[in-house]
Each structure stands twice: as C-alpha cells, then as structure tokens.
Design a protein around this motif. Structure first.
Motif, mmCIF file in Angstrom:
data_model
loop_
_atom_site.group_PDB
_atom_site.id
_atom_site.type_symbol
_atom_site.label_atom_id
_atom_site.label_comp_id
_atom_site.label_asym_id
_atom_site.label_seq_id
_atom_site.Cartn_x
_atom_site.Cartn_y
_atom_site.Cartn_z
ATOM 1 N N VAL A 14 0.826 -1.204 0.000
ATOM 2 C CA VAL A 14 0.000 0.000 0.000
ATOM 3 C C VAL A 14 0.862 1.257 0.000
ATOM 4 C CG1 VAL A 14 -1.706 1.322 1.298
ATOM 5 C CG2 VAL A 14 -1.978 -1.133 1.039
ATOM 6 N N SER A 15 1.977 1.227 0.695
ATOM 7 C CA SER A 15 2.850 2.408 0.673
ATOM 8 C C SER A 15 3.382 2.654 -0.740
ATOM 9 C CB SER A 15 4.006 2.239 1.662
ATOM 10 O OG SER A 15 4.948 1.287 1.223
ATOM 11 N N ARG A 16 3.620 1.580 -1.504
ATOM 12 C CA ARG A 16 4.044 1.731 -2.910
ATOM 13 C C ARG A 16 2.911 2.331 -3.742
ATOM 14 N NH1 ARG A 16 5.299 -4.140 -4.271
ATOM 15 N NH2 ARG A 16 5.822 -3.392 -6.359
ATOM 16 N N LEU A 17 1.682 1.847 -3.540
ATOM 17 C CA LEU A 17 0.546 2.419 -4.254
ATOM 18 C C LEU A 17 0.380 3.897 -3.924
ATOM 19 C CD1 LEU A 17 -2.169 -0.383 -3.870
ATOM 20 C CD2 LEU A 17 -0.957 0.256 -5.966
ATOM 21 N N HIS A 18 0.578 4.225 -2.647
ATOM 22 C CA HIS A 18 0.436 5.617 -2.222
ATOM 23 C C HIS A 18 1.511 6.495 -2.861
ATOM 24 C CE1 HIS A 18 0.298 8.809 1.117
ATOM 25 N NE2 HIS A 18 -0.759 8.967 0.359
ATOM 26 N N GLN A 19 2.717 5.976 -3.013
ATOM 27 C CA GLN A 19 3.777 6.733 -3.678
ATOM 28 C C GLN A 19 3.443 6.969 -5.146
ATOM 29 O OE1 GLN A 19 7.336 4.440 -2.992
ATOM 30 N NE2 GLN A 19 7.390 4.903 -0.806
ATOM 31 N N LEU A 20 2.796 5.973 -5.777
ATOM 32 C CA LEU A 20 2.483 6.072 -7.203
ATOM 33 C C LEU A 20 1.282 6.974 -7.486
ATOM 34 C CD1 LEU A 20 2.933 2.338 -8.252
ATOM 35 C CD2 LEU A 20 4.378 4.246 -8.946
ATOM 36 N N PHE A 21 0.251 6.889 -6.632
ATOM 37 C CA PHE A 21 -1.014 7.544 -6.949
ATOM 38 C C PHE A 21 -1.425 8.633 -5.955
ATOM 39 C CE2 PHE A 21 -1.336 3.227 -8.724
ATOM 40 C CZ PHE A 21 -1.635 3.521 -10.055
ATOM 41 N N GLY A 22 -0.788 8.676 -4.799
ATOM 42 C CA GLY A 22 -1.244 9.552 -3.726
ATOM 43 C C GLY A 22 -0.635 10.938 -3.761
ATOM 44 N N ASN A 23 -0.844 11.657 -2.664
ATOM 45 C CA ASN A 23 -0.421 13.052 -2.583
ATOM 46 C C ASN A 23 0.911 13.239 -1.855
ATOM 47 O OD1 ASN A 23 -1.068 12.532 0.088
ATOM 48 N ND2 ASN A 23 -2.803 13.961 0.166
ATOM 49 N N GLN A 24 1.580 12.131 -1.552
ATOM 50 C CA GLN A 24 2.895 12.129 -0.904
ATOM 51 C C GLN A 24 2.853 12.555 0.552
ATOM 52 O OE1 GLN A 24 5.148 10.683 -2.913
ATOM 53 N NE2 GLN A 24 3.474 10.722 -4.395
ATOM 54 N N GLY A 25 1.657 12.738 1.112
ATOM 55 C CA GLY A 25 1.559 13.073 2.529
ATOM 56 C C GLY A 25 1.750 11.850 3.407
ATOM 57 N N HIS A 112 -14.015 9.691 2.333
ATOM 58 C CA HIS A 112 -13.828 10.808 1.410
ATOM 59 C C HIS A 112 -13.739 12.131 2.165
ATOM 60 C CE1 HIS A 112 -15.338 13.998 -1.324
ATOM 61 N NE2 HIS A 112 -14.574 13.383 -2.208
ATOM 62 N N ALA A 113 -14.631 12.321 3.132
ATOM 63 C CA ALA A 113 -14.641 13.570 3.905
ATOM 64 C C ALA A 113 -13.388 13.730 4.748
ATOM 65 C CB ALA A 113 -15.875 13.610 4.799
ATOM 66 N N ALA A 114 -12.788 12.616 5.164
ATOM 67 C CA ALA A 114 -11.625 12.664 6.053
ATOM 68 C C ALA A 114 -10.315 12.887 5.308
ATOM 69 C CB ALA A 114 -11.541 11.372 6.864
ATOM 70 N N LEU A 115 -10.304 12.704 4.001
ATOM 71 C CA LEU A 115 -9.063 12.764 3.236
ATOM 72 C C LEU A 115 -8.764 14.168 2.721
ATOM 73 C CD1 LEU A 115 -9.421 9.471 1.174
ATOM 74 C CD2 LEU A 115 -7.577 9.980 2.794
ATOM 75 N N ALA A 116 -7.480 14.469 2.662
ATOM 76 C CA ALA A 116 -7.010 15.699 2.035
ATOM 77 C C ALA A 116 -7.081 15.557 0.516
ATOM 78 C CB ALA A 116 -5.577 15.989 2.476
ATOM 79 N N GLN A 117 -6.877 16.646 -0.182
ATOM 80 C CA GLN A 117 -6.850 16.604 -1.642
ATOM 81 C C GLN A 117 -5.791 15.613 -2.115
ATOM 82 O OE1 GLN A 117 -6.189 20.407 -3.458
ATOM 83 N NE2 GLN A 117 -6.432 19.641 -5.539
ATOM 84 N N GLY A 118 -6.180 14.715 -3.015
ATOM 85 C CA GLY A 118 -5.252 13.709 -3.514
ATOM 86 C C GLY A 118 -5.017 12.553 -2.574
ATOM 87 N N GLY A 119 -5.744 12.516 -1.456
ATOM 88 C CA GLY A 119 -5.606 11.406 -0.516
ATOM 89 C C GLY A 119 -6.204 10.124 -1.064
ATOM 90 N N MET A 120 -5.843 9.008 -0.428
ATOM 91 C CA MET A 120 -6.237 7.701 -0.948
ATOM 92 C C MET A 120 -6.933 6.843 0.103
ATOM 93 S SD MET A 120 -2.994 6.492 -3.288
ATOM 94 C CE MET A 120 -3.847 4.974 -3.752
ATOM 95 N N LEU A 121 -7.919 6.075 -0.362
ATOM 96 C CA LEU A 121 -8.551 5.005 0.399
ATOM 97 C C LEU A 121 -8.135 3.699 -0.247
ATOM 98 C CD1 LEU A 121 -10.654 3.728 2.371
ATOM 99 C CD2 LEU A 121 -12.380 4.185 0.600
#
Length: 232
Positions: A14-25, A112-121
C-alpha cells in the motif's frame, strides 16, 4: 488465526501504491486496525499513523505495540477526523464489516470527507458474484504446546446484500481437542456495484490481489485490491 499473514508485505504494497497515486503526505488512518500490526509497519515507513476499531481490548494491545499512534474506539461507518488525512487503509477484507450497502456507502463517504486533496482510500474486497461456497483456506500454527488449525471461507446464497465469513479453529494438545466455529455476517457487493458506490467520490484503480506485484485486476479473480484517489 493470523500466523500466516505477512503484515509487512501488505503494508509495503500500500505504501508503494500511495507513492504512485497519492499526494505524498504521511498522515494515515487504519480502519478496523485490530491490534495494530499494519500500523506498526506504516510508522516504521515514516507515516504518522492512527487506528480505529470497535474492540477496546484490541486497541489496548495496539497501543502497547504502537505507543506513538493514536487510537479511536468508533464505528468505521460514521467516523470523523480533526485534521485531513493522506491515506486511509482497511485490510483483511474488513471493509465488508459494514453492515449492508447503505452503511458501506456511509463508510465511503466518511473516508472521502476525512481525506485531504489527492488522498487515498485503500482496501481489499471479495466479489460476491465470484464466491465459491465450497472453497476455504486452512493453515496451522503451534502455540504453547498445542497445535491450532484455522479454516475460513466465504458463503453467499447468490442474492441479497449479506454474505458470511465462516471461521473454524481447532486446538489439539496431548490431553484434549477443542473446536470453535463462528460465522460473521458481512456486506455482499459485486465489483460493478462497489465501483459505482466509489466513483462519485474517488478515481478507482483495481489491482490483482498480489502483494508482491502491482498488476491490474484481470476482471475475473474473485478478490482484488482497490486503490481510490479522492476526487476534488
């Protein structure tokens, strides 16, 4: 029950997916976190992690394992957070503990409401249309002089929004044999329905359920991993 689960591999995937698609937070929340094994790895990866679960004894153990993390006793279908998150995870098919389609929708809305812009579920799911009621997984582990055999399988009648996770634990020692059986009601949803619930809120990526490789879902497998990026 969890002796064969590679929590580090799941967390790293999941950390790899977050690096690829997420907001880097780095602000992370694990839904249905249990005793916190995934959170431990996310903290080690540099995340500011927290956990949410309905079971206080599990959260007590999670706090021992992850003293750096904050933990919330709450239902994942209506949670709120004080500050926006960058990543929300829900491992081990726990997204299905949402009781019914309406509660699953509420869980998606809350994430969705809890995530920042570009955040991921990110979560894994089973497709109810692909469930084979005859199929199960089984493994064994030794603990304190006894052998434990754990079996689990999905059951679905073919219609409606409820499926079941059936569990069996057998304990064998030199002097006795014990058997526990349990059945957990869980929400049933196929991937067309699930994608339709997610798409108003997220850009949805579906991957093969393989924690070693990031591969697109083949459209046939009965379980998959969802990586969902928040829409503006």
């Amino acid at each position: 029950m969890c002796a064969d689960i590679d929590y580090k591999a799941q967390s790293h995937y999941v950390s790899r997916l977050h690096q690829l698609f997420g907001n880097q937070g780095k602000k992370h929340l694990d839904l249905a976190c249990g005793t916190g094994p995934h959170i431990r790895h996310f903290i080690d990866f540099g995340y500011q992690s927290s956990g949410l679960d309905l079971n206080q004894p599990m959260l007590d153990l999670a706090k021992v394992r992850c003293p750096e993390a904050d933990f919330i006793l709450h239902n994942m279908c209506d949670f709120t957070v004080e500050q926006p998150l960058d990543l929300i995870t829900c491992f081990l098919y726990s997204i299905h503990y949402s009781d019914g389609i309406e509660n699953l929708k509420k869980c998606i809305e809350a994430a969705h409401a809890a995530l920042a812009q570009g955040g991921m579920l990110c979560f894994n799911s089973v497709n109810c249309d692909k469930i084979d009621n005859r199929s199960f997984v089984r493994h064994s582990a030794n603990h304190e002089g006894s052998e434990f055999t754990f079996s689990s399988g999905w059951k679905y009648c073919g219609e409606g929004e409820r499926q079941f996770l059936t569990l069996s634990i057998e304990k064998q020692s030199e002097t006795e044999k014990q058997l526990w059986n349990d059945e957990h009601p869980m929400v049933a949803v196929n991937y067309q329905e699930l994608t339709a619930l997610l798409e108003p809120y997220f850009k949805v990526h579906i991957f093969q359920h393989d924690y070693e490789k990031i591969l697109p879902w083949d459209g046939q497998a009965g379980n998959a991993f969802f990586a969902c990026v928040k829409r503006d």
